[in-house]
Design a protein around this motif. Structure first.
Motif, PDB file in Angstrom:
ATOM      1  N   LEU A  47      24.156   1.111   7.636  1.00  0.00           N
ATOM      2  CA  LEU A  47      23.071   1.701   8.408  1.00  0.00           C
ATOM      3  C   LEU A  47      22.132   2.508   7.520  1.00  0.00           C
ATOM      4  CD1 LEU A  47      24.936   2.827  11.649  1.00  0.00           C
ATOM      5  CD2 LEU A  47      23.339   0.927  11.383  1.00  0.00           C
ATOM      6  N   VAL A  48      22.694   3.149   6.486  1.00  0.00           N
ATOM      7  CA  VAL A  48      21.831   3.863   5.530  1.00  0.00           C
ATOM      8  C   VAL A  48      20.865   2.884   4.873  1.00  0.00           C
ATOM      9  CG1 VAL A  48      21.800   5.119   3.335  1.00  0.00           C
ATOM     10  CG2 VAL A  48      23.459   5.732   5.100  1.00  0.00           C
ATOM     11  N   ASP A  49      21.360   1.707   4.520  1.00  0.00           N
ATOM     12  CA  ASP A  49      20.490   0.684   3.926  1.00  0.00           C
ATOM     13  C   ASP A  49      19.369   0.276   4.874  1.00  0.00           C
ATOM     14  OD1 ASP A  49      21.945   0.642   1.587  1.00  0.00           O
ATOM     15  OD2 ASP A  49      23.204  -1.049   2.201  1.00  0.00           O
ATOM     16  N   ALA A  50      19.633   0.359   6.193  1.00  0.00           N
ATOM     17  CA  ALA A  50      18.647  -0.076   7.186  1.00  0.00           C
ATOM     18  C   ALA A  50      17.619   1.001   7.522  1.00  0.00           C
ATOM     19  CB  ALA A  50      19.359  -0.515   8.465  1.00  0.00           C
ATOM     20  N   VAL A  51      17.817   2.228   7.031  1.00  0.00           N
ATOM     21  CA  VAL A  51      16.860   3.305   7.316  1.00  0.00           C
ATOM     22  C   VAL A  51      15.484   2.922   6.760  1.00  0.00           C
ATOM     23  CG1 VAL A  51      16.256   5.703   6.788  1.00  0.00           C
ATOM     24  CG2 VAL A  51      18.601   5.123   7.417  1.00  0.00           C
ATOM     25  N   PHE A  52      14.458   3.134   7.576  1.00  0.00           N
ATOM     26  CA  PHE A  52      13.107   2.683   7.259  1.00  0.00           C
ATOM     27  C   PHE A  52      12.414   3.641   6.282  1.00  0.00           C
ATOM     28  CE2 PHE A  52       8.517   2.643   8.155  1.00  0.00           C
ATOM     29  CZ  PHE A  52       8.238   1.310   7.956  1.00  0.00           C
ATOM     30  N   VAL A  53      11.773   3.056   5.259  1.00  0.00           N
ATOM     31  CA  VAL A  53      10.977   3.823   4.300  1.00  0.00           C
ATOM     32  C   VAL A  53       9.541   3.321   4.373  1.00  0.00           C
ATOM     33  CG1 VAL A  53      10.664   4.524   1.891  1.00  0.00           C
ATOM     34  CG2 VAL A  53      12.973   4.127   2.790  1.00  0.00           C
ATOM     35  N   ASP A  54       8.648   4.166   4.864  1.00  0.00           N
ATOM     36  CA  ASP A  54       7.239   3.798   4.982  1.00  0.00           C
ATOM     37  C   ASP A  54       6.618   3.615   3.600  1.00  0.00           C
ATOM     38  OD1 ASP A  54       4.873   3.719   7.030  1.00  0.00           O
ATOM     39  OD2 ASP A  54       4.151   4.941   5.362  1.00  0.00           O
ATOM     40  N   GLN A  55       5.561   2.801   3.520  1.00  0.00           N
ATOM     41  CA  GLN A  55       4.900   2.552   2.246  1.00  0.00           C
ATOM     42  C   GLN A  55       4.368   3.837   1.618  1.00  0.00           C
ATOM     43  OE1 GLN A  55       4.848  -0.186   0.534  1.00  0.00           O
ATOM     44  NE2 GLN A  55       3.550   0.601  -1.120  1.00  0.00           N
ATOM     45  N   GLN A  56       3.874   4.766   2.440  1.00  0.00           N
ATOM     46  CA  GLN A  56       3.389   6.040   1.913  1.00  0.00           C
ATOM     47  C   GLN A  56       4.507   6.854   1.281  1.00  0.00           C
ATOM     48  OE1 GLN A  56       1.401   7.445   5.627  1.00  0.00           O
ATOM     49  NE2 GLN A  56      -0.381   7.759   4.325  1.00  0.00           N
ATOM     50  N   ILE A  57       5.683   6.817   1.893  1.00  0.00           N
ATOM     51  CA  ILE A  57       6.839   7.519   1.343  1.00  0.00           C
ATOM     52  C   ILE A  57       7.254   6.875   0.020  1.00  0.00           C
ATOM     53  CG2 ILE A  57       9.231   8.185   1.714  1.00  0.00           C
ATOM     54  CD1 ILE A  57       7.399   9.680   3.528  1.00  0.00           C
ATOM     55  N   ALA A  58       7.259   5.544  -0.008  1.00  0.00           N
ATOM     56  CA  ALA A  58       7.627   4.831  -1.236  1.00  0.00           C
ATOM     57  C   ALA A  58       6.678   5.195  -2.375  1.00  0.00           C
ATOM     58  CB  ALA A  58       7.621   3.324  -0.988  1.00  0.00           C
ATOM     59  N   GLU A  59       5.381   5.252  -2.069  1.00  0.00           N
ATOM     60  CA  GLU A  59       4.401   5.612  -3.101  1.00  0.00           C
ATOM     61  C   GLU A  59       4.574   7.063  -3.543  1.00  0.00           C
ATOM     62  OE1 GLU A  59       0.501   4.668  -1.715  1.00  0.00           O
ATOM     63  OE2 GLU A  59       0.919   2.517  -1.518  1.00  0.00           O
ATOM     64  N   TYR A  60       4.945   7.932  -2.606  1.00  0.00           N
ATOM     65  CA  TYR A  60       5.197   9.343  -2.934  1.00  0.00           C
ATOM     66  C   TYR A  60       6.376   9.462  -3.909  1.00  0.00           C
ATOM     67  CZ  TYR A  60       6.489  14.268  -2.121  1.00  0.00           C
ATOM     68  OH  TYR A  60       6.812  15.593  -2.278  1.00  0.00           O
ATOM     69  N   ILE A  61       7.434   8.708  -3.652  1.00  0.00           N
ATOM     70  CA  ILE A  61       8.602   8.731  -4.539  1.00  0.00           C
ATOM     71  C   ILE A  61       8.232   8.231  -5.926  1.00  0.00           C
ATOM     72  CG2 ILE A  61      10.855   7.651  -4.942  1.00  0.00           C
ATOM     73  CD1 ILE A  61      11.256   7.704  -1.866  1.00  0.00           C
ATOM     74  N   VAL A  62       7.508   7.132  -5.983  1.00  0.00           N
ATOM     75  CA  VAL A  62       7.100   6.580  -7.278  1.00  0.00           C
ATOM     76  C   VAL A  62       6.201   7.565  -8.025  1.00  0.00           C
ATOM     77  CG1 VAL A  62       5.754   4.755  -8.390  1.00  0.00           C
ATOM     78  CG2 VAL A  62       7.387   4.184  -6.576  1.00  0.00           C
ATOM     79  N   ASP A  63       5.292   8.218  -7.314  1.00  0.00           N
ATOM     80  CA  ASP A  63       4.402   9.192  -7.964  1.00  0.00           C
ATOM     81  C   ASP A  63       5.190  10.363  -8.540  1.00  0.00           C
ATOM     82  OD1 ASP A  63       2.072   7.790  -7.542  1.00  0.00           O
ATOM     83  OD2 ASP A  63       1.603   8.781  -5.638  1.00  0.00           O
ATOM     84  N   LEU A  64       6.209  10.823  -7.832  1.00  0.00           N
ATOM     85  CA  LEU A  64       7.026  11.927  -8.349  1.00  0.00           C
ATOM     86  C   LEU A  64       7.691  11.545  -9.668  1.00  0.00           C
ATOM     87  CD1 LEU A  64       8.816  13.252  -5.114  1.00  0.00           C
ATOM     88  CD2 LEU A  64       7.046  14.419  -6.430  1.00  0.00           C
TER      89      LEU A  64
END
Length: 332
Positions: free
Chosen positions: A225-242
């Motif tokens: 279920l953790v694998d199924a948790v949704f990650v929005d594109q904005q969140i993904a870009e935020y992580i990459v930027d960090l």
């Protein structure tokens, strides 16, 4: 930020049901451990992601107790390894033993074949032993006498190290530190917490009966279920930027380049995403918020950002650098 439209509307209900064993774990650990909520939370994230943790703190802060109690509260195999300078790789992974009755060598598996491994004072073991452990962590398998053996699932290593006694230690190289998902720094308890510790533990034989409240099957089901948790594109870009800001800080308007020797690796991007998803799961959400990322970013990045001698001369640590990055990158 608006809540995303989830592809599976039943996911939230499933997460609420499967997060209940985690709540039982927290309650059971609290019977022994006073305070240390952050440490317990990070241990649960490690369980839910299958990633390994490095726990650092001065002696007497219940690092070992926390991990041992977690193991007792799970119906799983547990091994505690006290790392010493004379430890050999065979003491960890096992070796071949000659059996005269059979007139053949047979494999004697080592203590690494357990679900939960507590590597106590990992920085006291020589490089060969550290490498053997870290190879097992990465590959989830070991080779003994030319034969390869898979490690059990789940398999989680929680290593502790002491930051103040450096005599007779072998510090983990940066490349090996990167194998740990998080480095959790354990601090002293508050005054009120220490009073509770005193009343609970100031006996010749303090005894707390820790019960097994969950199983490995429940943990593996929760991981799906953790694998199924949704990650929005904005969140993904935020992580990459960090993570990118730790490598190319000038591109993000940060003038801390002279302080950074090496930035975080792509493994940090993966681990930060997984940890944020696990944090959302523990909060019974089916999607990741920026707060999930910020809540665990320090623990994921602090041991992956290497500072220069210039930063040390100015008394700047990797934590200072990560804090500046977190303040500088806009939150979506």
């Amino acid at each position: 930020m608006n809540e995303p439209n989830l592809p599976n509307p039943d996911l939230t209900a499933q997460i609420a049901a499967h997060s209940e064993p985690m709540q039982r774990l927290v309650h059971e650990i609290a019977k022994t451990l006073v305070g240390q909520d952050v440490l317990v939370h990070r241990l649960l994230i490690g369980l839910l992601t299958g990633r390994h943790l490095l726990i650092e703190g001065v002696p007497g802060l219940a690092k070992t107790t926390a991990v041992a109690t977690l193991a007792k509260a799970i119906d799983a195999d547990f091994q505690r390894l006290q790392f010493t300078p004379d430890l050999l790789p065979a003491d960890l992974i096992g070796t071949q033993v000659y059996r005269p009755q059979q007139q053949a060598f047979v494999v004697q598996k080592g203590p690494i074949f357990a679900n939960l491994i507590l590597a106590d004072e990992i920085n006291r073991a020589p490089a060969k032993v550290q490498s053997a452990l870290l190879e097992a962590m990465q590959e989830r398998q070991v080779t003994i006498g030319g034969e390869t053996f898979r490690l059990p699932d789940p398999f989680l290593v929680m290593a502790t190290q002491n930051p103040i006694e450096q005599e007779g230690t072998y510090p983990l190289p940066e490349a090996q530190m990167d194998r740990f998902m998080m480095k959790v720094v354990v601090d002293y308890p508050t005054r009120d917490e220490e009073l509770v510790i005193l009343s609970r533990m100031s006996r010749s034989r303090p005894s707390v009966d820790i019960q097994s409240v969950t199983t490995t099957d429940e943990i593996i089901a929760a991981r799906e279920l953790v694998d199924a948790v949704f990650v929005d594109q904005q969140i993904a870009e935020y992580i990459v930027d960090l993570v990118m800001a730790s490598r190319k800080c000038e591109a993000y308007g940060l003038s801390i380049g002279p302080w950074i020797q090496f930035g975080a690796s792509p493994r940090a991007t993966i681990d930060l995403t997984l940890a944020a998803k696990a944090n959302a799961f523990l909060n019974q959400r089916a999607f990741v918020l920026p707060q999930d990322v910020k809540a665990i970013a320090m623990d994921v990045l602090r041991h992956r950002v290497m500072v220069t001698y210039e930063a040390e001369a100015e008394e700047k640590t990797s934590e200072d650098v990560v804090s500046m990055i977190l303040d500088a990158i806009p939150v979506p």
